[in-house]
Design a protein around this motif. Sequence first.
Motif, short mmCIF file in Angstrom:
data_model
loop_
_atom_site.label_atom_id
_atom_site.label_comp_id
_atom_site.label_asym_id
_atom_site.label_seq_id
_atom_site.Cartn_x
_atom_site.Cartn_y
_atom_site.Cartn_z
N GLU A 46 0.84 -1.21 0.00
CA GLU A 46 0.00 0.00 0.00
C GLU A 46 0.87 1.26 0.00
O GLU A 46 0.53 2.25 -0.64
CB GLU A 46 -0.95 0.00 1.22
CG GLU A 46 -1.95 -1.15 1.23
CD GLU A 46 -2.80 -1.24 -0.03
OE1 GLU A 46 -3.11 -0.20 -0.62
OE2 GLU A 46 -3.14 -2.37 -0.44
N HIS A 49 1.69 2.14 -3.45
CA HIS A 49 0.62 2.90 -4.12
C HIS A 49 0.71 4.38 -3.77
O HIS A 49 0.53 5.26 -4.61
CB HIS A 49 -0.75 2.39 -3.67
CG HIS A 49 -1.19 1.13 -4.34
ND1 HIS A 49 -1.21 0.97 -5.70
CD2 HIS A 49 -1.66 -0.03 -3.82
CE1 HIS A 49 -1.66 -0.25 -5.98
NE2 HIS A 49 -1.92 -0.88 -4.86
N ASP A 54 -0.64 6.41 -6.96
CA ASP A 54 -1.61 5.66 -7.74
C ASP A 54 -3.05 6.15 -7.56
O ASP A 54 -3.92 5.84 -8.35
CB ASP A 54 -1.55 4.17 -7.37
CG ASP A 54 -0.29 3.50 -7.91
OD1 ASP A 54 0.35 4.08 -8.80
OD2 ASP A 54 0.05 2.40 -7.43
N PHE A 55 -3.29 6.90 -6.48
CA PHE A 55 -4.66 7.39 -6.26
C PHE A 55 -5.06 8.42 -7.29
O PHE A 55 -6.23 8.69 -7.50
CB PHE A 55 -4.78 7.98 -4.85
CG PHE A 55 -4.58 6.95 -3.79
CD1 PHE A 55 -5.63 6.14 -3.39
CD2 PHE A 55 -3.33 6.75 -3.24
CE1 PHE A 55 -5.45 5.17 -2.43
CE2 PHE A 55 -3.14 5.78 -2.27
CZ PHE A 55 -4.19 4.99 -1.87
N SER A 57 -3.79 8.20 -10.46
CA SER A 57 -3.52 7.60 -11.76
C SER A 57 -4.81 7.38 -12.53
O SER A 57 -5.85 7.08 -11.96
CB SER A 57 -2.80 6.27 -11.57
OG SER A 57 -2.64 5.63 -12.81
N LYS A 59 -4.81 5.18 -14.98
CA LYS A 59 -4.73 3.81 -15.51
C LYS A 59 -5.81 2.95 -14.87
O LYS A 59 -6.28 3.21 -13.77
CB LYS A 59 -3.36 3.19 -15.17
CG LYS A 59 -2.18 3.86 -15.83
CD LYS A 59 -0.93 3.02 -15.60
CE LYS A 59 0.32 3.77 -15.98
NZ LYS A 59 0.83 4.59 -14.84
N HIS A 60 -6.17 1.91 -15.57
CA HIS A 60 -7.16 0.97 -15.03
C HIS A 60 -6.62 0.29 -13.77
O HIS A 60 -5.44 0.00 -13.69
CB HIS A 60 -7.50 -0.08 -16.10
CG HIS A 60 -8.67 -0.93 -15.72
ND1 HIS A 60 -8.53 -2.06 -14.95
CD2 HIS A 60 -9.99 -0.79 -15.98
CE1 HIS A 60 -9.73 -2.58 -14.76
NE2 HIS A 60 -10.63 -1.84 -15.37
N ILE A 61 -7.50 0.07 -12.81
CA ILE A 61 -7.09 -0.53 -11.52
C ILE A 61 -6.32 -1.84 -11.71
O ILE A 61 -5.35 -2.09 -11.00
CB ILE A 61 -8.32 -0.72 -10.58
CG1 ILE A 61 -7.90 -1.28 -9.23
CG2 ILE A 61 -9.42 -1.58 -11.22
CD1 ILE A 61 -7.08 -0.36 -8.37
N ASN A 62 -6.72 -2.65 -12.67
CA ASN A 62 -6.01 -3.93 -12.88
C ASN A 62 -4.57 -3.70 -13.31
O ASN A 62 -3.67 -4.43 -12.90
CB ASN A 62 -6.72 -4.77 -13.95
CG ASN A 62 -8.06 -5.29 -13.46
OD1 ASN A 62 -8.36 -5.22 -12.26
ND2 ASN A 62 -8.86 -5.78 -14.38
N ILE A 64 -2.83 -0.92 -12.61
CA ILE A 64 -2.15 -0.35 -11.43
C ILE A 64 -1.71 -1.47 -10.50
O ILE A 64 -0.58 -1.49 -10.02
CB ILE A 64 -3.11 0.62 -10.68
CG1 ILE A 64 -3.35 1.87 -11.52
CG2 ILE A 64 -2.54 0.99 -9.31
CD1 ILE A 64 -4.43 2.79 -10.96
N GLU A 65 -2.60 -2.46 -10.28
CA GLU A 65 -2.25 -3.57 -9.40
C GLU A 65 -1.13 -4.42 -9.98
O GLU A 65 -0.26 -4.90 -9.25
CB GLU A 65 -3.48 -4.44 -9.10
CG GLU A 65 -4.46 -3.79 -8.15
CD GLU A 65 -3.82 -3.35 -6.83
OE1 GLU A 65 -2.97 -4.06 -6.31
OE2 GLU A 65 -4.18 -2.25 -6.36
#
Length: 91
Positions: A46, A49, A54-55, A57, A59-62, A64-65
Amino acid sequence: MSINLIYTQLKKTQTAVARLNEDGSHSILVNLNKPLDAQRVSVLHELGHIKHDDFHSEKHINLIERIAHDRELDEDIDEEFFYHVVNSKDV
Ligand SMILES: [Zn+2]
């Protein structure tokens, strides 16, 4: 900027969850029912992130993960930490 580490009870599937607060600080909720080594790995994940913003961003969550899971976990983060333990029995 500061990070609040909040040790509390989460869903069984969750070990740690990061949130961006309205004042721009972050909170990481940590499931105190999980083993310490799992908590540590999740908190570092975390923190990654937060460090990589990343909050914000788009980009799509997938994606980012996927990027997050490929990162080296490191504790080199220039933030001030605050620790809280919230036991639901006290609420
Ligand atoms: Zn993640």
